[in-house]
Scaffold this motif. Structure first.
Motif, PDB file in Angstrom:
ATOM      1  N   MET A   1      -0.074   6.586 -22.417  1.00 25.15           N
ATOM      2  CA  MET A   1      -0.397   8.229 -21.855  1.00 25.15           C
ATOM      3  C   MET A   1      -0.697   8.712 -20.642  1.00 25.15           C
ATOM      4  SD  MET A   1      -3.822  10.757 -23.594  1.00 25.15           S
ATOM      5  CE  MET A   1      -3.534  10.175 -25.198  1.00 25.15           C
ATOM      6  N   GLY A   2      -0.044   7.531 -20.159  1.00 28.09           N
ATOM      7  CA  GLY A   2       0.265   7.754 -18.072  1.00 28.09           C
ATOM      8  C   GLY A   2      -0.720   8.115 -17.688  1.00 28.09           C
ATOM      9  N   SER A   3      -1.143   8.364 -16.644  1.00 23.65           N
ATOM     10  CA  SER A   3      -2.520   7.894 -15.388  1.00 23.65           C
ATOM     11  C   SER A   3      -3.437   8.742 -16.817  1.00 23.65           C
ATOM     12  CB  SER A   3      -2.330   8.821 -14.499  1.00 23.65           C
ATOM     13  OG  SER A   3      -3.442   8.326 -14.364  1.00 23.65           O
ATOM     14  N   PRO A   4      -4.560   7.353 -16.576  1.00 27.39           N
ATOM     15  CA  PRO A   4      -6.256   7.099 -17.227  1.00 27.39           C
ATOM     16  C   PRO A   4      -6.372   8.566 -16.779  1.00 27.39           C
ATOM     17  CG  PRO A   4      -5.481   5.550 -15.308  1.00 27.39           C
ATOM     18  CD  PRO A   4      -4.565   5.924 -15.306  1.00 27.39           C
ATOM     19  N   ILE A   5      -6.309   8.987 -15.933  1.00 29.85           N
ATOM     20  CA  ILE A   5      -7.161  10.011 -14.910  1.00 29.85           C
ATOM     21  C   ILE A   5      -6.992  11.295 -15.134  1.00 29.85           C
ATOM     22  CG2 ILE A   5      -7.868  11.225 -12.470  1.00 29.85           C
ATOM     23  CD1 ILE A   5      -9.224   8.261 -13.334  1.00 29.85           C
ATOM     24  N   LEU A   6      -7.348  12.240 -15.652  1.00 32.69           N
ATOM     25  CA  LEU A   6      -7.181  13.824 -16.356  1.00 32.69           C
ATOM     26  C   LEU A   6      -7.522  14.580 -15.293  1.00 32.69           C
ATOM     27  CD1 LEU A   6      -7.957  12.928 -19.737  1.00 32.69           C
ATOM     28  CD2 LEU A   6      -5.987  13.059 -19.183  1.00 32.69           C
ATOM     29  N   ALA A   7      -8.661  14.685 -14.319  1.00 32.16           N
ATOM     30  CA  ALA A   7      -9.090  15.367 -13.868  1.00 32.16           C
ATOM     31  C   ALA A   7     -10.274  14.789 -12.827  1.00 32.16           C
ATOM     32  CB  ALA A   7     -10.024  16.112 -14.735  1.00 32.16           C
ATOM     33  N   HIS A  23      -2.607   1.662 -17.640  1.00 29.73           N
ATOM     34  CA  HIS A  23      -1.214   1.402 -18.076  1.00 29.73           C
ATOM     35  C   HIS A  23      -0.316   2.090 -17.576  1.00 29.73           C
ATOM     36  CE1 HIS A  23      -3.188  -1.747 -21.347  1.00 29.73           C
ATOM     37  NE2 HIS A  23      -3.517  -0.394 -21.374  1.00 29.73           N
ATOM     38  N   GLY A  24      -0.058   3.144 -16.817  1.00 28.58           N
ATOM     39  CA  GLY A  24       1.264   3.848 -16.256  1.00 28.58           C
ATOM     40  C   GLY A  24       0.541   3.354 -14.793  1.00 28.58           C
ATOM     41  N   GLY A  25      -0.025   2.515 -14.590  1.00 36.14           N
ATOM     42  CA  GLY A  25      -0.074   2.232 -12.911  1.00 36.14           C
ATOM     43  C   GLY A  25      -1.125   2.785 -12.054  1.00 36.14           C
ATOM     44  N   ARG A  26      -0.847   3.116 -11.432  1.00 36.14           N
ATOM     45  CA  ARG A  26      -2.306   3.347 -10.519  1.00 36.14           C
ATOM     46  C   ARG A  26      -2.176   4.712  -9.331  1.00 36.14           C
ATOM     47  NH1 ARG A  26      -2.149   0.475  -4.289  1.00 36.14           N
ATOM     48  NH2 ARG A  26      -0.523   1.462  -3.731  1.00 36.14           N
ATOM     49  N   GLU A  27      -3.748   5.284  -9.087  1.00 36.58           N
ATOM     50  CA  GLU A  27      -4.063   6.252  -8.361  1.00 36.58           C
ATOM     51  C   GLU A  27      -4.540   5.658  -6.864  1.00 36.58           C
ATOM     52  OE1 GLU A  27      -4.468  10.153 -10.769  1.00 36.58           O
ATOM     53  OE2 GLU A  27      -3.457   9.800 -12.086  1.00 36.58           O
ATOM     54  N   LEU A  28      -4.292   6.695  -6.460  1.00 35.64           N
ATOM     55  CA  LEU A  28      -5.684   6.014  -5.328  1.00 35.64           C
ATOM     56  C   LEU A  28      -6.939   8.097  -5.727  1.00 35.64           C
ATOM     57  CD1 LEU A  28      -3.388   4.887  -3.327  1.00 35.64           C
ATOM     58  CD2 LEU A  28      -5.168   3.720  -4.904  1.00 35.64           C
ATOM     59  N   LYS A  29      -7.712   7.457  -5.968  1.00 38.67           N
ATOM     60  CA  LYS A  29      -8.769   8.529  -5.545  1.00 38.67           C
ATOM     61  C   LYS A  29      -9.983   8.401  -4.623  1.00 38.67           C
ATOM     62  CE  LYS A  29      -7.117  10.796  -9.217  1.00 38.67           C
ATOM     63  NZ  LYS A  29      -6.509  12.017  -9.331  1.00 38.67           N
ATOM     64  N   PRO A  30     -10.214   9.577  -4.118  1.00 41.58           N
ATOM     65  CA  PRO A  30     -10.874   9.941  -2.339  1.00 41.58           C
ATOM     66  C   PRO A  30     -12.496   9.581  -3.340  1.00 41.58           C
ATOM     67  CG  PRO A  30      -9.499  11.635  -3.143  1.00 41.58           C
ATOM     68  CD  PRO A  30      -9.091  10.931  -3.862  1.00 41.58           C
ATOM     69  N   MET A 104     -10.828  -0.655 -12.096  1.00 39.90           N
ATOM     70  CA  MET A 104     -10.760   0.016 -10.333  1.00 39.90           C
ATOM     71  C   MET A 104     -11.294  -0.871  -9.504  1.00 39.90           C
ATOM     72  SD  MET A 104     -12.684   3.916 -11.034  1.00 39.90           S
ATOM     73  CE  MET A 104     -14.115   2.669 -11.464  1.00 39.90           C
ATOM     74  N   VAL A 105     -10.417  -0.481  -8.366  1.00 39.41           N
ATOM     75  CA  VAL A 105     -11.008  -1.540  -6.834  1.00 39.41           C
ATOM     76  C   VAL A 105     -10.886  -0.713  -5.806  1.00 39.41           C
ATOM     77  CG1 VAL A 105      -9.992  -3.090  -5.226  1.00 39.41           C
ATOM     78  CG2 VAL A 105      -9.336  -3.275  -7.685  1.00 39.41           C
ATOM     79  N   PHE A 106     -12.526  -1.048  -5.660  1.00 41.91           N
ATOM     80  CA  PHE A 106     -13.147   0.396  -4.255  1.00 41.91           C
ATOM     81  C   PHE A 106     -12.572  -0.177  -2.865  1.00 41.91           C
ATOM     82  CE2 PHE A 106     -16.579  -0.291  -1.100  1.00 41.91           C
ATOM     83  CZ  PHE A 106     -16.387   1.330  -1.466  1.00 41.91           C
ATOM     84  N   HIS A 107     -11.928   0.686  -2.122  1.00 46.62           N
ATOM     85  CA  HIS A 107     -11.781   0.367  -0.081  1.00 46.62           C
ATOM     86  C   HIS A 107     -12.819   1.014   0.026  1.00 46.62           C
ATOM     87  CE1 HIS A 107      -8.458  -1.692  -2.165  1.00 46.62           C
ATOM     88  NE2 HIS A 107      -8.275  -0.905  -3.352  1.00 46.62           N
ATOM     89  N   SER A 108     -13.049   0.489   1.013  1.00 43.58           N
ATOM     90  CA  SER A 108     -13.803   1.191   2.643  1.00 43.58           C
ATOM     91  C   SER A 108     -13.804   1.135   3.215  1.00 43.58           C
ATOM     92  CB  SER A 108     -14.985   1.862   1.740  1.00 43.58           C
ATOM     93  OG  SER A 108     -15.776   2.508   2.507  1.00 43.58           O
ATOM     94  N   PRO A 109     -13.607   1.496   4.384  1.00 39.64           N
ATOM     95  CA  PRO A 109     -13.661   0.004   5.986  1.00 39.64           C
ATOM     96  C   PRO A 109     -14.599   0.532   6.744  1.00 39.64           C
ATOM     97  CG  PRO A 109     -11.512   2.187   5.794  1.00 39.64           C
ATOM     98  CD  PRO A 109     -12.076   2.295   4.311  1.00 39.64           C
ATOM     99  N   GLY A 110     -15.314   1.659   5.796  1.00 41.29           N
ATOM    100  CA  GLY A 110     -17.104   1.251   6.466  1.00 41.29           C
ATOM    101  C   GLY A 110     -18.488   1.015   5.727  1.00 41.29           C
ATOM    102  N   THR A 111     -17.900  -0.560   4.952  1.00 40.31           N
ATOM    103  CA  THR A 111     -18.578  -0.951   4.125  1.00 40.31           C
ATOM    104  C   THR A 111     -18.723  -2.583   4.860  1.00 40.31           C
ATOM    105  OG1 THR A 111     -16.800  -2.104   2.347  1.00 40.31           O
ATOM    106  CG2 THR A 111     -17.378   0.192   2.278  1.00 40.31           C
ATOM    107  N   GLY A 112     -17.977  -2.770   5.810  1.00 38.51           N
ATOM    108  CA  GLY A 112     -18.705  -4.511   6.484  1.00 38.51           C
ATOM    109  C   GLY A 112     -17.431  -5.344   5.292  1.00 38.51           C
ATOM    110  N   ALA A 193      -6.767  -8.941  -4.648  1.00 36.15           N
ATOM    111  CA  ALA A 193      -6.057  -9.802  -3.638  1.00 36.15           C
ATOM    112  C   ALA A 193      -4.893  -9.280  -4.287  1.00 36.15           C
ATOM    113  CB  ALA A 193      -6.689 -10.344  -2.583  1.00 36.15           C
ATOM    114  N   ALA A 194      -4.280  -9.636  -4.696  1.00 41.88           N
ATOM    115  CA  ALA A 194      -2.910  -9.412  -4.956  1.00 41.88           C
ATOM    116  C   ALA A 194      -2.286  -8.641  -5.671  1.00 41.88           C
ATOM    117  CB  ALA A 194      -2.419 -10.663  -6.629  1.00 41.88           C
ATOM    118  N   VAL A 195      -3.498  -7.751  -6.634  1.00 42.45           N
ATOM    119  CA  VAL A 195      -2.785  -6.079  -7.333  1.00 42.45           C
ATOM    120  C   VAL A 195      -2.702  -5.482  -5.447  1.00 42.45           C
ATOM    121  CG1 VAL A 195      -3.686  -4.312  -8.603  1.00 42.45           C
ATOM    122  CG2 VAL A 195      -3.040  -7.127  -9.898  1.00 42.45           C
ATOM    123  N   ALA A 196      -3.975  -5.860  -4.758  1.00 44.52           N
ATOM    124  CA  ALA A 196      -4.272  -5.081  -3.705  1.00 44.52           C
ATOM    125  C   ALA A 196      -2.988  -4.517  -2.885  1.00 44.52           C
ATOM    126  CB  ALA A 196      -5.311  -4.731  -3.608  1.00 44.52           C
TER     127      ALA A 196
END
Length: 207
Positions: A1-7, A23-30, A104-112, A193-196
């Motif tokens: 069904m493509g991207s898992p994110i609908l809204a 299954h359709g790949g990845r999306e970056l959500k702030p 999901m993989v979490f990313h934040s430069p401010g987390t130490g 790490a390989a995926v990210a």
């Protein structure tokens, strides 16, 4: 069904974000605001369509520059790096979060952050090292929740090599991705790490 994110909620770009895999790949959500709920119900800030996801599954909450994830009584649980969250757990850059079968993989430069390589280019790999890495990450497309990458035994069987050879290649890959000896759940962290870092993509896993 493509991207898992609908809204999703408000679209302001912030430093912290979730890398959402389907299954359709990845999306970056702030991650914006102080509290972001995730689930199948349209009332959530982040609405997803994924097997095993409860109507209101989990919440990401901000504490200053840090973020945590809290399970909201979901049916199938919330996991961080393969460990079930009991109550609430602080997040660090590169942490893998599973809500049902939504990864999901979490990313934040401010987390130490534990490691900074998640935002870097992938290291140079030999063809055999890349083969091992793809086999390691292949459970991403499996029918089961991705709580563990492929075992050494299953990688050896897929590549028709000895388990000793797989261990040797994994040792080289740990070094190249900066995953230290003695660090917990090294195969999970290597797969993340390989995926990210783009060393492995969804197209590779489908082959």
């Amino acid at each position: 069904m493509g991207s898992p994110i609908l809204a999703s909620g408000k679209g302001a770009a912030l430093a912290s974000y979730l890398e959402v895999w389907g299954h359709g790949g990845r999306e970056l959500k702030p991650l914006d605001g102080g509290r972001i709920t995730v689930g199948a119900d349209l009332s959530n800030d982040l609405v997803a369509e994924s097997e095993g996801l409860s109507r209101v599954h989990a919440a990401f909450e901000r504490y200053g520059d840090a973020w945590s994830v809290r399970d909201l009584g979901s049916r199938n649980g919330t996991f961080v790096n393969g460990d079930r969250v009991i109550g609430e757990q602080a997040l660090h850059t590169g942490d893998e979060v599973l809500l049902g079968k939504l990864r999901m993989v979490f990313h934040s430069p401010g987390t130490g952050s534990r490691r900074t390589e998640a935002l870097e280019s992938p290291p140079a790999l030999t063809q055999r090292e890349r083969d091992v890495l793809v086999a390691l990450c292949r459970p991403l497309l499996g029918g089961d929740t991705f709580t563990e990458p492929a075992s050494i035994k299953s990688i050896a069987a897929e590549l028709v090599v000895t388990e000793a050879a797989v261990k040797q290649h994994l040792g080289h890959l740990y070094d190249k991705f900066g995953i230290l000896e003695g660090e917990e759940r090294r195969r999970v962290r290597l797969a993340n790490a390989a995926v990210a870092r783009g060393a492995v993509n969804m197209g590779d896993l489908k082959k």
